[in-house]
Each structure stands twice: as C-alpha cells, then as structure tokens.
Design an enzyme around this catalytic site. Structure first.
Site, PDB file in Angstrom:
ATOM      1  N   GLU A 194       0.823  -1.212   0.000  1.00  0.00           N
ATOM      2  CA  GLU A 194       0.000   0.000   0.000  1.00  0.00           C
ATOM      3  C   GLU A 194       0.857   1.262   0.000  1.00  0.00           C
ATOM      4  OE1 GLU A 194      -3.539   2.076   2.656  1.00  0.00           O
ATOM      5  OE2 GLU A 194      -3.248  -0.084   2.699  1.00  0.00           O
ATOM      6  N   ASP A 233       3.573 -14.072  12.224  1.00  0.00           N
ATOM      7  CA  ASP A 233       2.237 -14.497  11.804  1.00  0.00           C
ATOM      8  C   ASP A 233       1.281 -13.302  11.791  1.00  0.00           C
ATOM      9  OD1 ASP A 233      -0.281 -15.627  11.482  1.00  0.00           O
ATOM     10  OD2 ASP A 233       0.135 -17.350  12.761  1.00  0.00           O
ATOM     11  N   LYS A 274      -7.727  -0.447  11.233  1.00  0.00           N
ATOM     12  CA  LYS A 274      -7.028  -0.871  10.019  1.00  0.00           C
ATOM     13  C   LYS A 274      -5.804   0.009   9.793  1.00  0.00           C
ATOM     14  CE  LYS A 274      -6.358  -1.084   5.307  1.00  0.00           C
ATOM     15  NZ  LYS A 274      -5.638  -0.145   4.417  1.00  0.00           N
ATOM     16  N   HIS A 293      -2.384  10.251  -0.073  1.00  0.00           N
ATOM     17  CA  HIS A 293      -2.384   8.846  -0.470  1.00  0.00           C
ATOM     18  C   HIS A 293      -2.386   8.707  -1.987  1.00  0.00           C
ATOM     19  CE1 HIS A 293      -3.242   4.554  -0.174  1.00  0.00           C
ATOM     20  NE2 HIS A 293      -4.181   4.731  -1.090  1.00  0.00           N
TER      21      HIS A 293
END
Length: 423
Positions: A83, A277, A261, A375
């Site tokens: 991202e 993990d 998130k 972004h």
C-alpha cells in the site's frame, strides 16, 4: 554501533543506494542486505520447504521507515506492504515525536495461553475444582514437554479453569499460561496442551476435545505512547480535530474498523517483514478491540497541557525471533538485523510504536487535508506503472496526472502515449 534512524533524503536515492545507507546506519555489511534484492531473496526451493505444494513466490515491497526512537534507542524499521503512503506516513509521524523523546513502551511479558476444551462433564463446578487442585501436577506435566524452554527461563506459569455455558451444553475450558520467551509460542503451547489433555479429561470426568493456543493474547500486551508536536502537526486546530476523530472511532464501530485498520497498516507491515504471523496478530488485535463487549478503537488521542497531542496504544502482540519463517526466510533475517532487536519483547515494542505512528499519520491526514490527497499522490506512481510506464517514464507520468488532478489509469495511459509520441 548505535543506529541513527534519521536518514534524510532516503526517498531520493535508488534502491541500491538506500540499502547501502541503511546498512551503514545499522552497522551492517551491505552484503548482509543482499537478500533484499528479489534475485537473491526467497527462492522456489526455499519456498518448497516453507509451505505445501509450492509453485513460486510473490513479491511484496519492503521499505524502511525512518526517524523511530523507541525507549531511547533509534531503529530503522523494515515494513513489507503493497500500500502506498504507509512507509512515508509512519516515518513522518515518528519525526513529529522525536522532539519529545520518541515512543515509550511497556509490556506485560511473553505469556501465551493454551486452551483444553472438556465436554460431557456431569458436575462441571466440581470438575473445575478438581482441576485447580491438580494445578501443580499439571504445570509440571506441561514443563516436562519442553525442557529447553524451561532452561531458558520460560515454561508453564499458571492454570485457570472456566465453566462455559454454550448452546451445546456446559463445557470446561482449561487455560494453561506459558511464558514462551522469544518464540511466538504456538508450537510450544500446543504441544503442552496435547500432553495435558488426557489427564485433564480424567480429572474433570469428561472428554477432551480441542487442544490449541488462543490468539487472544491478552497476557502478552504491549503499550506505546508518544507526544506529537502541535506545530509539526499543523497547529492547535489539527490537534483538536485529531482528538475529535479519535473520539469518533472510540464511539462508533463502523469508524473503529477503519481506524484500527490504519494501526494494522503499520503493525502488519513490520510483522510480515520479520516473518511473523500476521493473521494471529490481526485476530488478537480485533479481539482486544472488542474486549468490552463492543468494537472500539485500540488507540486514544488527547491534548496535552502544553497543547501538543498525546497518543497511546495497547494491543496484544505475539511475535517471536526464533522458529518459523523468522528463522527460515532470508529476508526476515535481514529485517531483524536492520531492526537491531535481540528479544521478542523488543520487537513487539517497535511494532507497537509503528502502529501508533501509522495511526496518528492517518488521523492527521483525515483531519487536516483528507486522506486522498497524500495517499493518491503517492499512489500515482503505481497507476503510472500499471499503465505501462517504466524507468524515468513512471516519475514523469505520475507528476503529470497529479498536476492534472486525474490520478486514474485512463489518464495515465493518455499521458504515457503523449510522452512517447513526443520523443
């Protein structure tokens, strides 16, 4: 050698130059970071030993977040993510905290929980007490499964038993608390749970069913805090608006999901880069966010008496430095060397700091200018490459579509055609 995480101008260098600068700052031989070149990283033969039916590997960009000071020590932080804006945002937020000493962290230790489910118990309350009476015996049986862990100072620490009503009857659930030291701990606690299950069933007067660790690692919490300079954030209004944005996420689960998130954008990137993990970490984080009965934000933002912004974060972080892909994956090994951490606790502290930094950066972008501006500007290079640009074309196409305010694949395709026609 002490790492200096303040590497200005890194974004203007080539990938090869960046590797050399990172190696120099971290006190490493540049050859030790050669595995970060895809040609020298994880190969198909190595992948075949990591998973079943391997047919290849997929590349994820690895970037270096700069400016991080965690508990008085500078760290260059490898982050694996696809991202755009994540690495830059975390680095910028860490810069805003440097003047106040960076990030301060604490942990509750390295304890993981293994669960043994017992069904068909006629007298569950009495069964619970029988199991608690055998606590010393069961802890000794657990330790006998992993003498190496015990020799390193770890091992079984406690045992608790829950009477759990379910739609399929009342179950007994034994929780075995194990200090796993520098491991993530899944293999160790699962082995202990398997060994305990027959004796647990006998004592309870029932039948053991599931024997497995819990990824709700609430005995392995990490907390991070930092003060972000109001002037660097954009002034008092931005500080107040970030506090309001945080309050929104605390109160509303729809906003909290996206807010968290943003935290995991940073957390998962470091966890992935170090071969840990990611699914376990994300499951633990979300379960912690819902621990009060409703889903809420994992972080909190407040205005300090001096008008700066205080940020805090708490989440479970079951990461390790031994075993699994962390030891088997050459890029994960290089990432650990760059970080310069020597214990799982140190790694977890850095991960939490990155999560808080990433969250602050996202909230600032939302409160100050809207998330899309920064972004999408960074995303423009990806759009340019998707349109077929390569080499120097990528930068030029990205520059033009940003200037046009049209960061879309169709406009990038038009600009690329114009660029090539003009040669």
């Amino acid at each position: 050698m002490t790492t200096n995480s303040r590497l200005s101008g890194l974004r203007d260098a080539t990938p090869d130059e960046r590797r050399k600068r990172v190696a120099e700052s971290a006190g490493l031989d540049p050859a030790q970071l050669g595995v970060l070149d895809p040609a020298a990283g994880l190969g198909v033969e190595q992948a075949d030993h990591l998973i079943e039916n391997a047919v290849g590997v997929i590349g994820i960009p690895v970037g270096i977040a700069t400016n991080f000071t965690v508990d008085g020590t500078d760290h260059l932080v490898p982050m694996a993510t696809e991202e755009p804006s994540v690495v830059a945002a975390a680095s910028n937020a860490a810069r805003m905290a440097r003047g106040s000493g960076g990030f301060t962290t604490s942990t509750t230790g390295d304890v993981m929980i293994a669960q043994v489910q017992v069904v068909d118990v006629a007298d569950p309350e009495a069964g619970r007490l029988r199991l608690l009476e055998a606590r010393a015996e069961l802890l000794a049986l657990a330790d006998a499964q992993d003498p190496l862990l015990v020799s390193l100072g770890g091992g079984a620490r406690d045992l608790s038993v829950r009477v759990l009503p379910t739609r399929a009857g009342t179950h007994l659930v034994v929780h075995l608390h194990v200090d796993v030291r520098d491991a993530m701990g899944a293999n160790a606690v699962n082995t202990m749970a398997e060994a305990l299950a027959p004796r647990v069933a006998e004592l309870a007067g029932g039948r053991s069913l599931l024997r497995i660790l819990s990824n709700k690692a609430d005995q392995r919490l990490v907390r991070a805090r930092a003060v972000f300079d109001a002037g660097l954030l954009g002034g008092p209004r931005v500080v107040d608006d970030i506090v309001l944005a945080g309050a929104f996420a605390e109160a509303d689960p729809y906003r909290a999901a996206t807010h968290n998130k943003g935290i995991l954008n940073g957390v998962t990137a470091v966890v992935l880069a170090t071969g840990n993990d990611t699914r376990a970490i994300e499951a633990g984080a979300h379960s912690h966010a819902a621990r009060g009965g409703s889903y809420t934000a994992l972080s909190r933002f407040e205005r300090t008496p001096d008008g700066d912004l205080a940020g805090t974060l708490e989440l479970p972080l079951a990461v390790g430095l031994v075993g699994g892909a962390t030891r088997a994956h050459p890029v994960a090994q290089a990432a650990i060397r760059i970080l310069g951490v020597t214990t799982a606790g140190e790694l977890a502290r850095v991960v939490a700091a990155v999560g808080l930094a990433q969250n602050l950066a996202a909230c600032r972008a939302l409160a100050a200018e809207g998330i899309q501006r920064g972004h999408m500007t960074l995303h423009a290079r990806t759009i340019a490459a998707s349109a077929g640009a390569d080499g120097d074309e990528i930068g030029e196409v990205a520059r033009r579509i940003v200037a046009d305010g049209a960061i879309r694949i169709e406009r990038a395709t038009e600009v690329l055609a114009e660029l090539r026609a003009g040669r």
